[in-house]
Enzyme design. Structure first.
Site, PDB file in Angstrom:
ATOM      1  N   HIS A  52       0.688  -1.328  -0.001  1.00  0.00           N
ATOM      2  CA  HIS A  52       0.019  -0.006  -0.175  1.00  0.00           C
ATOM      3  C   HIS A  52       0.791   1.300   0.108  1.00  0.00           C
ATOM      4  CE1 HIS A  52      -3.482   2.370   1.248  1.00  0.00           C
ATOM      5  NE2 HIS A  52      -2.746   3.167   1.785  1.00  0.00           N
ATOM      6  N   GLU A  53       1.776   1.439   1.041  1.00  0.00           N
ATOM      7  CA  GLU A  53       2.520   2.451   0.984  1.00  0.00           C
ATOM      8  C   GLU A  53       3.471   2.690   0.044  1.00  0.00           C
ATOM      9  OE1 GLU A  53       1.724   4.748   2.914  1.00  0.00           O
ATOM     10  OE2 GLU A  53       0.416   3.556   4.324  1.00  0.00           O
ATOM     11  N   HIS A 104       1.953   4.603  -2.850  1.00  0.00           N
ATOM     12  CA  HIS A 104       2.051   6.083  -2.713  1.00  0.00           C
ATOM     13  C   HIS A 104       3.409   6.622  -2.899  1.00  0.00           C
ATOM     14  CE1 HIS A 104      -2.013   6.492  -0.960  1.00  0.00           C
ATOM     15  NE2 HIS A 104      -1.660   5.693   0.214  1.00  0.00           N
TER      16      HIS A 104
END
Length: 470
Positions: free
Chosen positions: A22-23, A26
């Site tokens: 997920h990170e 980003h």
């Protein structure tokens, strides 16, 4: 104790994989948009492991006026693994977080066009969806094994029985949507929770002959704490006959008090033969607080024991219970169906599976908000840890499928328009895109406070539900 340790480790591994992906979504899009990332952290709190990336090149745009310069060179991204494994974050250079000199403003997140900010905020959930697609692609390439949805004995007084479903039927569609396995059937049934109307179950009764069975539903299982749709309908999966052999006994239960032991086979009750485990359970349930005589085969020895089942309340009815479990029985090979595709074709069912699970998650959230599904079905870290441990022990296929499922759920939940979540930030940026100016700072602060309050409430409710299930 060992099971608890295994559950904790499985939880940490599961969450670490999901958070990292997920990170990284980003992080990757932020770098593509030329935003400097100060820290990439898996976990919160004190860093346990730290590594510094290369320093960025300060290629200041020629049309940017430089009034102030940094006294120190800009350092590279700090990659850390922190002590508290309940999430992670990507911290970007941002004027709202602290002073940024003029020669670094072109690397600040808040200075980027709104579409780039939307892309960066969306990248985390999208990375979770991509992870699920890749996992399902691999699973469908090597083959996914499921249980054929062939029906066992159907009680004529149940909803399924009244609709005409009989033992031996194989379910091939639910509400016109094809199903291949028992888990597919359950997913489609869960989609109808809290609804009214007609539920259509299509079965295959012969090689080429199919027929529809229509079951009327009205606010079906609305608000139930622990809904079990297939059981509520009366659908029973076909199993081979299970011998009435005792596996485990409840400490202090009536069975233990009567002298039953693990491995005992019940062959007669009050002189009548017992054919299988289901018949044995049915007789016990029919005799609460009534003495019955058991004829037991223990090794080569026949033993006679009286037992008095305890009376318990079950769905408003009083039934008997003695506290024993059956031996584990696996489905025979001819009841298992392996679904696999060539690698170049497996992407299609992988996309379909990801879409189905994401759509189901959105529908479940919607129904939970309107009260069609009880909030007691919300699960927290304890339940996730236990399921992660169970699937990990079941094999790589089960654990990979669980990772994909949780990854999709994480992606969907992060896209909800709640301040503090990615979806809340995207909502702010969309408003800015439409009205050509950002929301006033005070409204954004109020939104963040509300979002924080809401998230804490949801986390507390999920944790409470976990404790109730223990």
């Amino acid at each position: 104790m060992m099971e608890v340790i295994q559950s904790v480790l499985a939880f940490i591994v599961t969450l670490s994989i999901l958070v990292t992906i997920h990170e990284y979504g980003h992080y990757l899009v932020a770098r593509l948009c030329n935003v400097h990332v100060l820290r990439f952290s898996v976990g919160f709190g004190k860093p346990l492991l730290t590594k510094r990336g290369p320093a960025p090149v300060l290629a200041v745009p020629v049309d940017q006026e430089i009034k102030t310069r940094s006294n120190e060179p800009l350092q590279g991204t700090e990659f850390t693994v922190a002590a508290i494994p309940f999430g992670g974050f990507v911290k970007m250079l941002d004027e709202r977080e602290g002073y940024v000199p003029d020669d670094q403003l072109h690397l600040a997140f808040n200075r980027k066009p709104v579409l780039q900010r939307i892309a960066i905020a969306s990248a985390g959930p999208i990375a979770n969806f991509l992870l699920a697609i890749v996992v399902y692609w691999m699973l469908f390439s090597v083959g996914v094994t499921g249980v054929i949805p062939k029906l066992g004995e159907i009680d004529p007084d149940t909803m399924a029985g009244r609709a005409g479903l009989v033992a031996g039927d194989e379910i091939v569609a639910v509400d016109r949507t094809p199903v291949s396995t028992w888990s597919d059937v359950n997913l489609r049934l869960f989609e109808r929770l809290g609804e009214s109307g007609e539920l259509t179950i299509t079965v295959k009764a012969g090689l080429d002959f199919t027929r529809d069975h229509v079951i009327p539903i009205n606010d079906w299982l609305k608000g139930e704490d622990d809904p079990y749709p297939s059981a509520e309908l009366g659908l029973q999966l076909w199993y081979p006959k299970i011998p009435a052999v005792v596996n485990e006994l409840v400490t202090g239960g009536r069975a233990e008090e009567a002298g039953l032991e693990k491995g005992d086979e019940i062959i007669k009750i009050d002189g009548s033969p017992v054919n299988d485990w289901g018949e044995w359970v049915q007789i016990i349930q029919m005799h609460p607080e009534q003495s019955i005589q058991l004829e037991i085969l223990r090794g080569t020895e026949t033993i006679y024991l009286p037992v008095i089942p305890a009376a318990i309340e079950n769905d408003g009815k009083t039934t008997g219970f003695i506290g024993v479990s059956r031996i584990p029985v696996q489905q025979p090979e001819d009841m298992l169906r392996k679904i696999n595709y060539p690698v170049y074709q497996a992407i299609v069912p992988a996309l379909e599976k990801t879409w189905d699970v994401a759509a189901f998650t959105v529908l479940a959230v919607k129904k939970m908000v309107v009260g069609a599904i009880s909030t007691s079905n919300l699960s927290g870290p304890i339940t996730i840890a236990r399921v992660a441990n169970t699937t990990a022990q079941s094999g790589l296929e089960s654990f990979a499928g669980f990772i994909a499922l949780i990854s999709i759920s994480l992606g969907v939940l992060n896209l909800l328009p709640i301040p503090m979540l990615d979806g809340g930030h995207i909502l702010y940026y969309l408003i800015e895109l439409v009205f050509r100016r950002p929301l006033p700072q005070r409204i954004q602060v109020w939104g963040l406070q509300f979002g924080l309050f809401l998230l804490i409430g949801i986390m507390m409710l999920a944790f409470y539900n976990d404790l109730v299930r223990l």
